[in-house]
Design a protein around this motif. Structure first.
Motif, short mmCIF file in Angstrom:
data_model
loop_
_atom_site.label_atom_id
_atom_site.label_comp_id
_atom_site.label_asym_id
_atom_site.label_seq_id
_atom_site.Cartn_x
_atom_site.Cartn_y
_atom_site.Cartn_z
N ARG A 132 5.38 14.34 -11.14
CA ARG A 132 6.07 14.43 -12.44
C ARG A 132 5.13 14.99 -13.51
O ARG A 132 5.56 15.77 -14.37
CB ARG A 132 6.62 13.05 -12.85
CG ARG A 132 7.76 12.60 -11.95
CD ARG A 132 8.55 11.44 -12.51
NE ARG A 132 9.52 10.98 -11.53
CZ ARG A 132 10.69 11.57 -11.28
NH1 ARG A 132 11.02 12.66 -11.95
NH2 ARG A 132 11.52 11.08 -10.37
N THR A 179 4.09 9.95 -9.70
CA THR A 179 3.53 10.17 -11.04
C THR A 179 2.84 11.52 -11.11
O THR A 179 3.01 12.26 -12.09
CB THR A 179 2.52 9.05 -11.37
OG1 THR A 179 3.12 7.79 -11.11
CG2 THR A 179 2.08 9.11 -12.81
N HIS A 180 2.08 11.82 -10.06
CA HIS A 180 1.35 13.10 -10.04
C HIS A 180 2.33 14.28 -10.07
O HIS A 180 2.15 15.22 -10.84
CB HIS A 180 0.48 13.18 -8.78
CG HIS A 180 -0.41 14.37 -8.75
ND1 HIS A 180 -1.77 14.29 -8.98
CD2 HIS A 180 -0.14 15.69 -8.55
CE1 HIS A 180 -2.29 15.51 -8.91
NE2 HIS A 180 -1.31 16.38 -8.65
N GLY A 186 -3.41 12.04 5.53
CA GLY A 186 -4.66 11.82 4.79
C GLY A 186 -4.90 10.36 4.47
O GLY A 186 -6.05 9.94 4.30
N PHE A 187 -3.83 9.60 4.39
CA PHE A 187 -3.97 8.18 4.03
C PHE A 187 -4.21 7.29 5.24
O PHE A 187 -4.49 6.12 5.10
CB PHE A 187 -2.71 7.69 3.31
CG PHE A 187 -2.58 8.20 1.91
CD1 PHE A 187 -3.33 7.65 0.89
CD2 PHE A 187 -1.74 9.25 1.61
CE1 PHE A 187 -3.22 8.12 -0.41
CE2 PHE A 187 -1.61 9.73 0.32
CZ PHE A 187 -2.36 9.16 -0.69
N GLU A 200 4.13 5.68 -5.44
CA GLU A 200 4.17 5.66 -6.90
C GLU A 200 3.14 6.64 -7.49
O GLU A 200 3.42 7.35 -8.45
CB GLU A 200 3.90 4.23 -7.39
CG GLU A 200 4.46 3.99 -8.77
CD GLU A 200 4.45 2.53 -9.19
OE1 GLU A 200 4.54 2.27 -10.39
OE2 GLU A 200 4.35 1.64 -8.31
N GLU A 201 1.97 6.67 -6.88
CA GLU A 201 0.93 7.59 -7.35
C GLU A 201 1.35 9.04 -7.15
O GLU A 201 1.16 9.88 -8.02
CB GLU A 201 -0.38 7.33 -6.59
CG GLU A 201 -1.14 6.13 -7.10
CD GLU A 201 -2.56 6.09 -6.55
OE1 GLU A 201 -2.71 5.67 -5.40
OE2 GLU A 201 -3.49 6.49 -7.27
N VAL A 245 0.03 15.19 3.82
CA VAL A 245 -0.33 14.23 2.76
C VAL A 245 -0.42 12.82 3.35
O VAL A 245 -1.42 12.12 3.15
CB VAL A 245 0.71 14.28 1.61
CG1 VAL A 245 0.47 13.15 0.61
CG2 VAL A 245 0.67 15.63 0.91
N ASP A 305 2.21 22.57 -4.35
CA ASP A 305 0.78 22.34 -4.67
C ASP A 305 0.27 21.07 -3.99
O ASP A 305 -0.89 20.98 -3.60
CB ASP A 305 0.58 22.17 -6.19
CG ASP A 305 0.79 23.47 -6.94
OD1 ASP A 305 0.82 24.54 -6.29
OD2 ASP A 305 0.93 23.43 -8.19
N PHE A 306 1.15 20.07 -3.89
CA PHE A 306 0.72 18.79 -3.33
C PHE A 306 0.53 18.88 -1.82
O PHE A 306 -0.34 18.22 -1.26
CB PHE A 306 1.74 17.69 -3.67
CG PHE A 306 1.10 16.34 -3.82
CD1 PHE A 306 0.53 15.96 -5.02
CD2 PHE A 306 1.03 15.47 -2.76
CE1 PHE A 306 -0.10 14.73 -5.15
CE2 PHE A 306 0.41 14.23 -2.88
CZ PHE A 306 -0.15 13.87 -4.09
N GLU A 333 0.84 -1.21 0.00
CA GLU A 333 0.00 0.00 0.00
C GLU A 333 0.87 1.26 0.00
O GLU A 333 0.61 2.22 -0.72
CB GLU A 333 -0.93 -0.03 1.23
CG GLU A 333 -1.94 1.11 1.31
CD GLU A 333 -2.91 1.20 0.14
OE1 GLU A 333 -3.10 0.19 -0.57
OE2 GLU A 333 -3.44 2.31 -0.10
N ARG A 355 2.34 1.74 -3.40
CA ARG A 355 1.34 2.25 -4.34
C ARG A 355 1.16 3.76 -4.15
O ARG A 355 1.12 4.52 -5.12
CB ARG A 355 0.00 1.53 -4.12
CG ARG A 355 -1.12 2.12 -4.94
CD ARG A 355 -2.48 1.54 -4.60
NE ARG A 355 -3.53 2.43 -5.10
CZ ARG A 355 -4.80 2.17 -4.99
NH1 ARG A 355 -5.23 1.07 -4.43
NH2 ARG A 355 -5.69 3.03 -5.46
N ILE A 356 1.05 4.17 -2.89
CA ILE A 356 0.84 5.60 -2.60
C ILE A 356 2.02 6.42 -3.13
O ILE A 356 1.82 7.43 -3.82
CB ILE A 356 0.66 5.82 -1.07
CG1 ILE A 356 -0.67 5.23 -0.61
CG2 ILE A 356 0.74 7.30 -0.71
CD1 ILE A 356 -0.82 5.11 0.91
#
Lengths: 96, 173
Positions: free
Chosen positions: B37, B34-35, B70-71, B30-31, B67, B60-61, B24, B27-28
């Protein structure tokens, strides 16, 4: 509801979702990008969206799509929002 | 700081705050990568240089700690076990301990009678009493753990642990 609404037009990855929300709201809605993914993960955990890895563009991206349960939820949420908006309009109209 | 270093540092910072399964977390991250980049590429098409684009995309993130927070899904409230089931972990050692204590008292009371105990039997009985005290103490700790388990589920495991050790002490004697 807004995320589900954007996904109703087709599967999208997170960055595209944020950009589309910004565009559709004429720049009024600024998504705090860091809160977008936790929200998507919660929607996925609730079964309202599904996700899969997409490699089509050469970069691995998580693609989110609306599920049947998500479509139903979006319909109900939209209906509830329309009723709420009409109610507020009625009250404000009565004051004018 | 170049854009690559900025992105790597940001992802490492988020990773330190993330909890949960490795898959998990992977995955986070990696997401998020990607965002970031994608966002950097978006800024670059607007004419922003790579280093500034990365700085803006990261800003911005949002802050790494926010962050990651939030997960984190809050734990569901601990269900309180009521009725007889609540005392299940200590039921067996408590019952055996009480029964054993009764037997111990009965034998000990008759140690000086006409058919009294031999020295060997007395020593065995003392040893038996010591084991019994240990088992009773463990049962008492198990009782306290059950009370605490109303607030924290982990204490119920401790109660089961005490129960098992108390039973072993009673059996091994």
């Amino acid at each position: 509801m807004l995320l589900l609404g954007v996904l109703a037009s087709g599967p999208a990855h997170g960055y595209a979702l944020a950009s589309e929300l910004h565009r559709l709201s004429n720049g009024l809605l600024v998504v705090v990008e860091g809160s977008l993914y936790p929200a998507l993960h919660r929607l996925e955990a609730s079964g309202l969206v599904s996700s899969s890895w997409d490699n089509e563009t050469g970069r691995r991206r998580r693609l989110y799509a609306l599920t049947a349960k998500g479509k139903k939820a979006l319909k109900e949420e939209t209906q509830a929002w329309v009723e709420f908006r009409d109610c507020v309009d009625e009250v404000l109209g009565g004051l004018a | 700081m170049n854009s690559e270093t900025a992105i790597t540092n940001y992802l490492s910072e988020i990773a330190t705050f993330l909890r949960g399964a490795d898959s998990e977390r992977k995955r986070i991250l990696e997401e998020v990568e990607t965002h970031i980049r994608d966002a950097v590429a978006g800024y670059e098409t607007q004419g922003v240089d790579a280093a500034n684009a990365a700085t803006r995309a990261i800003a911005d993130f949002g802050p790494a700690a926010t962050v990651a927070a939030g997960f984190i899904t809050p734990d569901p409230p601990t269900p309180i076990i009521r009725g007889a089931r609540r005392w299940l972990p200590i039921a067996l050692p408590a019952a055996i301990s009480i029964l054993s204590a009764a037997v111990f008292i009965l034998i000990w009371a008759n140690r000086s009678s006409r058919y009294g105990l031999t020295v060997g039997e007395r020593l065995t009985l003392i040893l038996y009493g010591r084991h019994l005290l240990i088992a009773l103490a463990l049962t008492a700790v198990g009782y306290a753990a059950i009370i605490r388990a109303d607030r924290d589920r982990q204490w119920r495991r401790a109660a089961w642990g005490c129960s098992i050790v108390a039973l072993l002490v009673l059996v091994i004697r």
